[in-house]
Structure formats: C-alpha cells, structure tokens
Design an enzyme around this catalytic site. Structure first.
Site, PDB file in Angstrom:
ATOM      1  CE  LYS A 105      -4.450   1.012   0.254  1.00 28.97           C
ATOM      2  NZ  LYS A 105      -5.599   0.258  -0.253  1.00 28.97           N
ATOM      3  N   GLY A 222     -18.906   3.533  -2.418  1.00 30.25           N
ATOM      4  CA  GLY A 222     -20.257   3.742  -1.902  1.00 30.25           C
ATOM      5  C   GLY A 222     -21.286   4.029  -2.987  1.00 30.25           C
TER       6      GLY A 222
HETATM    7  P1  NAD Z   1     -13.404   7.843  -2.305  1.00 36.18           P
HETATM    8  O1  NAD Z   1     -12.410   8.901  -2.032  1.00 36.18           O
HETATM    9  O2  NAD Z   1     -13.959   7.731  -3.679  1.00 36.18           O
HETATM   10  O3  NAD Z   1     -14.653   8.024  -1.313  1.00 36.18           O
HETATM   11  C1  NAD Z   1     -14.546   8.192   0.049  1.00 36.18           C
HETATM   12  C2  NAD Z   1     -15.864   8.806   0.522  1.00 36.18           C
HETATM   13  O4  NAD Z   1     -15.881   8.836   1.940  1.00 36.18           O
HETATM   14  C3  NAD Z   1     -16.071  10.233   0.047  1.00 36.18           C
HETATM   15  O5  NAD Z   1     -17.420  10.421  -0.359  1.00 36.18           O
HETATM   16  C4  NAD Z   1     -15.798  11.060   1.303  1.00 36.18           C
HETATM   17  O6  NAD Z   1     -16.555  12.279   1.324  1.00 36.18           O
HETATM   18  C5  NAD Z   1     -16.283  10.105   2.362  1.00 36.18           C
HETATM   19  N1  NAD Z   1     -15.709  10.387   3.666  1.00 36.18           N
HETATM   20  C6  NAD Z   1     -14.452  10.801   3.979  1.00 36.18           C
HETATM   21  N2  NAD Z   1     -14.337  10.955   5.311  1.00 36.18           N
HETATM   22  C7  NAD Z   1     -15.543  10.611   5.839  1.00 36.18           C
HETATM   23  C8  NAD Z   1     -16.051  10.556   7.148  1.00 36.18           C
HETATM   24  N3  NAD Z   1     -15.293  10.893   8.192  1.00 36.18           N
HETATM   25  N4  NAD Z   1     -17.338  10.139   7.312  1.00 36.18           N
HETATM   26  C9  NAD Z   1     -18.114   9.797   6.250  1.00 36.18           C
HETATM   27  N5  NAD Z   1     -17.677   9.833   4.983  1.00 36.18           N
HETATM   28  C10 NAD Z   1     -16.408  10.238   4.791  1.00 36.18           C
HETATM   29  O7  NAD Z   1     -12.754   6.474  -1.806  1.00 36.18           O
HETATM   30  P2  NAD Z   1     -13.158   4.986  -2.152  1.00 36.18           P
HETATM   31  O8  NAD Z   1     -12.236   4.529  -3.215  1.00 36.18           O
HETATM   32  O9  NAD Z   1     -14.620   4.870  -2.341  1.00 36.18           O
HETATM   33  O10 NAD Z   1     -12.711   4.253  -0.817  1.00 36.18           O
HETATM   34  C11 NAD Z   1     -13.571   4.181   0.325  1.00 36.18           C
HETATM   35  C12 NAD Z   1     -13.122   3.035   1.213  1.00 36.18           C
HETATM   36  O11 NAD Z   1     -13.148   1.842   0.441  1.00 36.18           O
HETATM   37  C13 NAD Z   1     -11.705   3.158   1.757  1.00 36.18           C
HETATM   38  O12 NAD Z   1     -11.622   2.562   3.041  1.00 36.18           O
HETATM   39  C14 NAD Z   1     -10.890   2.359   0.771  1.00 36.18           C
HETATM   40  O13 NAD Z   1      -9.669   1.914   1.325  1.00 36.18           O
HETATM   41  C15 NAD Z   1     -11.852   1.241   0.492  1.00 36.18           C
HETATM   42  N6  NAD Z   1     -11.574   0.536  -0.750  1.00 36.18           N
HETATM   43  C16 NAD Z   1     -11.708   1.136  -1.959  1.00 36.18           C
HETATM   44  C17 NAD Z   1     -11.420   0.414  -3.105  1.00 36.18           C
HETATM   45  C18 NAD Z   1     -11.616   0.985  -4.479  1.00 36.18           C
HETATM   46  O14 NAD Z   1     -11.405   0.243  -5.453  1.00 36.18           O
HETATM   47  N7  NAD Z   1     -12.047   2.206  -4.629  1.00 36.18           N
HETATM   48  C19 NAD Z   1     -10.969  -0.896  -3.010  1.00 36.18           C
HETATM   49  C20 NAD Z   1     -10.838  -1.489  -1.750  1.00 36.18           C
HETATM   50  C21 NAD Z   1     -11.152  -0.750  -0.621  1.00 36.18           C
END
Ligand code: NAD
Length: 416
Positions: A105, A222
């Site tokens: 990572k 999400g």
């Molecule tokens: P992203 O940046 O697209 O979205 C993150 C979202 O969380 C944003 O809408 C942001 O406003 C919101 N956010 C930030 N702080 C917050 C808080 N304190 N309370 C509520 N909402 C909050 O990121 P993503 O890629 O969707 O990743 C989200 C999670 O999923 C992370 O933990 C990431 O590690 C995990 N993840 C993502 C992927 C991927 O392919 N995108 C893969 C595996 C895991």
C-alpha cells in the site's frame, strides 16, 4: 488494547488468527511486520511558483504469494501506520480471493481537494520519480484508493515508462480503459461486496428484494454499491447515505442515480431534495437490513457497536470495525462480511487488468463480471466453511483462511 491505531488493530487481528491456527512463532513474527517500506519526500512546484514538499510512503508487506499489490491513498491525515495496516490487509485480501499476489500500500500526505490538476499531475510524477524503481509488474503494483483516480494512474504509468524507456502497462492498475485499463474495474469493489451480500443473504434466508440499506461514505465504492445493490439483488431501498460533510436519509427511499447526480453537481449528498439530514454516527445505527461502511477505518468501535442494528454489515471500507467491536457485533448476531473479503473485488479486477496487459488481449465486460463473480463466490464460501468449522466470528474465519495460505507460501519458499 489496540486503541484506534489501525496497524495495532491489524496486528491484533493477526495475533488472534495465529493463536487459533497454532501458527509457529517465526511465521507469526514474519507476518506481523512489513517486509520492506519506503519513506520519501516529493517536492512539487505549485501553481503559485512556490515549492511544497509532500511526505510519501510505500509499504511492501509480504510477497510470498506474488508481487506486492495495493492502492495509493492521498489523504491529509495519512500516517505510516495507516499505510502499514492497509498493506497488511492487502496481503490477506489477495490471499482470500486466491490470486497470485502479495500485499502492499502507499500514501501521500496531502489534501487533493486543494490541489489543481497540474499540481496533482506533478505530485503523481514526483511519486514515481521517488519510488518508481521499486515498483513493477514483477515487484509491486499500485492502484487507486481514497482520493486517487484513473487519471492519476495514467500520469504515473507515463512517468514510469519515460523512466524505464519502454511500455509497462501492468506496472499499475485502475488505468483508464484506452491505455490498458480493464472493463469493469470502476465498480469492481462494490460489485464484489454486493456478490458477497447475495451469498450471505442466501445463508441467512434474508429476502433481499425488499431489503433496506444504508451507505456511509458516498465515494467511488459507496456510489457504485448504491446502484449495484438493487441491480444485482433485484430490489432494495436505499434509506441513507453520507459523505465527509454529513448524511441524508429518507425512509421511503433515496433514488441512487439522482443522489449520485446531486453529489456530482454540489460536491456532497447534503441538501438532496426530499431528504432529511442525519449524522455519520447516527447513520451507522439505523435499523437496516444491510449497512455498507464505505468511508474510512475505525468507525464502529466499542462505543457504538452495541447500537448497530443492521443484519449484515458489508465492509467496503478498510478497517471500519475495531476488534472489540467485532466481538460485540458477533454476540449481537450482526453478520459481518469483513473488509478484506467484502472489498476484494477491486484488487481481483486489478489482477485481471494485469493479466490482460501481459497478454495484450482484452476481455469483454461480461467476461470480467463472470470471472469476478466466481472468485468472490469461492472466497465467500471458503470463509463461510471456515466459520462453520471453527465457530468463530467471520473476520477471524477470513483471517484463518488467508493466514493459512500465506503461511504455506512462506514455508514452501523455505523462509520459515
Ligand atoms: P473515495 O475517495 O472515492 O470516497 C470516500 C468517501 O468517503 C467520500 O465520499 C468522502 O466524502 C467520504 N468520507 C471521507 N471521510 C468521511 C467521514 N469521516 N465520514 C463519512 N464519509 C467520509 O474512496 P473509495 O475509493 O470509495 O474508498 C472508500 C473506502 O473503500 C476506503 O476505506 C478504501 O480503502 C476502500 N476501498 C476502496 C477500493 C476501491 O477500489 N475504490 C478498493 C478497496 C477498498
């Protein structure tokens, strides 16, 4: 007690699995720490003409099963311990879906919301100049994570290819499709999570067509979960969603597509017509069939675990639940689909992307969905079977599956 240090939590989770499995001391010690990590600074010329220096990390946690693989997070509160934890979870994630990769990572401490596109490009290229020689298709392969995008991956690949002097599309995944990205990568994380919800619902006898669901963190993972939940499960009502500015709810249902448009246009879910406001904390405690924690780590803790009423918690975010909270949720009968299983769809399609880059032959979207469904369903079954056999909570069962596989690779290599 791990407190809320994500790496201490990751180690505590491993310790529990090691004890249950009767893992030997040397293997346990080896798997408890990163194999290698890089700390560096990246000077960036800002649009104003001044130079800012950013701090960056890349952690290569374990490569016993293959080259390390894992996303790059750009976040103002990034710490090396968060990156270590995420790298450890990547190791368990690639193992649970049984793909021939290890875990890694990276992160840069920055606030991308305050950076122009030009500044982001210079930061992306600076990252590759700082650490690119330690990356590569047979070494360590980055991908997008929080606040990083396919465009950022494209700049990084370009800088790497300039540095190396020839084409290397497989050195990074999550690229835009015209330059070597895979069909189906964009929604893969959420899609894999929803496939797991489908399998869990079968086991629990839950009627998913009428299920209510709530999403904390309306970003990449999400938003796709919002639409795919209904698409894959044949129905369901999105009752609440939130982002870093707060949340919105409506008992009769929020239209996922309209909410995505609203977020795109205004920058937040807040103010969505026909909704009332709800805090991020209260959203987690709603009485819903499926909860999707999809923001950041450490949101379900000993403080609120007893108030969680969801039947299934599908952890698209990494590390949303602390070990103490895990035990409370298990006793309450909340069915957790643990993070490194629930969100493994992203890395699985990243792996498919690497395979396609290597073959220089690209699959159809249907092929990607079919292969992903197979991988996720097999992984869910492996964890389910372990849970039934060992009578432990789901996260521990998932750890037991993954740690067994990584430990076997370490042994076969003669490391322990
Ligand atoms: P992203 O940046 O697209 O979205 C993150 C979202 O969380 C944003 O809408 C942001 O406003 C919101 N956010 C930030 N702080 C917050 C808080 N304190 N309370 C509520 N909402 C909050 O990121 P993503 O890629 O969707 O990743 C989200 C999670 O999923 C992370 O933990 C990431 O590690 C995990 N993840 C993502 C992927 C991927 O392919 N995108 C893969 C595996 C895991």
């Amino acid at each position: 007690m791990s407190g809320l240090n994500p790496f201490a939590i990751a180690q505590e989770q491993l310790d529990e699995a090691a004890e249950r499995l009767g893992l030997d001391k040397a293997t346990h010690e080896l798997l408890r720490s990163p194999m290698r990590e890089y700390h560096f600074t990246i000077p960036v010329k800002m649009d104003s003409g001044t130079t800012r220096v950013f701090k960056g990390y890349r952690v290569q946690y374990n490569n016993a099963r293959g080259p390390t693989k894992g996303g790059l997070r750009w976040h103002p509160e990034e710490t090396v311990d968060t990156v270590r934890a995420l790298a450890a979870w990547m190791t368990w994630k690639t193992a649970v879906v049984d793909i021939p990769l290890g875990g890694g990572k990276g992160g840069i401490v920055c606030n991308p919301k305050e950076l122009s596109d030009g500044e982001k490009e210079r930061l992306a290229r600076g990252f590759i100049r700082a650490v690119g020689r330690e990356l590569g298709v047979h070494r360590d392969v980055p991908a997008p994570d929080v606040y990083t995008t396919p465009q950022i991956m494209a700049w990084m690949m370009d800088e790497y290819e300039v540095m190396m002097g020839h084409s290397h599309p497989g050195m990074i995944t999550g690229k835009p499709i015209p330059i070597g990205g895979s069909q189906g990568r964009g929604d893969a994380t959420a899609r894999g999570g929803v496939y797991c919800v489908r399998e869990a619902a079968k086991k629990l006898g839950l009627n998913v067509e009428n299920a209510s669901y709530a999403i904390q963190g309306f970003g990449n993972a999400g938003q796709f979960a919002a639409t795919l939940h209904a698409e894959i499960l044949g129905g369901g009502t999105l009752v609440a969603a939130s982002d870093s500015r707060g949340g919105v709810m409506c008992k009769t249902g929020l239209d996922p597509d309209a909410l995505i448009r609203h977020k795109r246009e205004t920058g937040s879910v807040i103010g969505f017509p026909g909704s009332s406001e709800i805090s991020n904390e209260d959203l987690l405690e709603l009485e819903v069939d499926v909860l999707y924690p999809s923001a950041l780590e450490g949101v379900i803790t000993v403080k609120n675990a007893a108030n969680i009423k969801a039947k299934i918690s599908c952890e698209l975010a990494n590390g949303p639940t602390t070990p103490e909270a895990d035990k409370i949720l298990f006793e309450k009968g909340v069915y957790i689909i643990p993070d490194f299983l629930a969100n493994a769809g992203g890395v699985t399609v990243s792996y498919f992307e690497q395979v396609q880059n290597t073959y220089n032959y690209y699959w159809s979207l249907e092929d990607v969905h079919q292969q992903l469904d197979r991988k996720m369903t097999d992984a869910f079954s492996a964890v389910y079977d372990m849970q039934q056999k060992a009578k432990v909570h789901n996260r521990l069962a998932a750890y037991m599956v993954s740690v067994t596989r990584v430990a076997e690779a370490c042994k076969l290599r003669g490391w322990v």
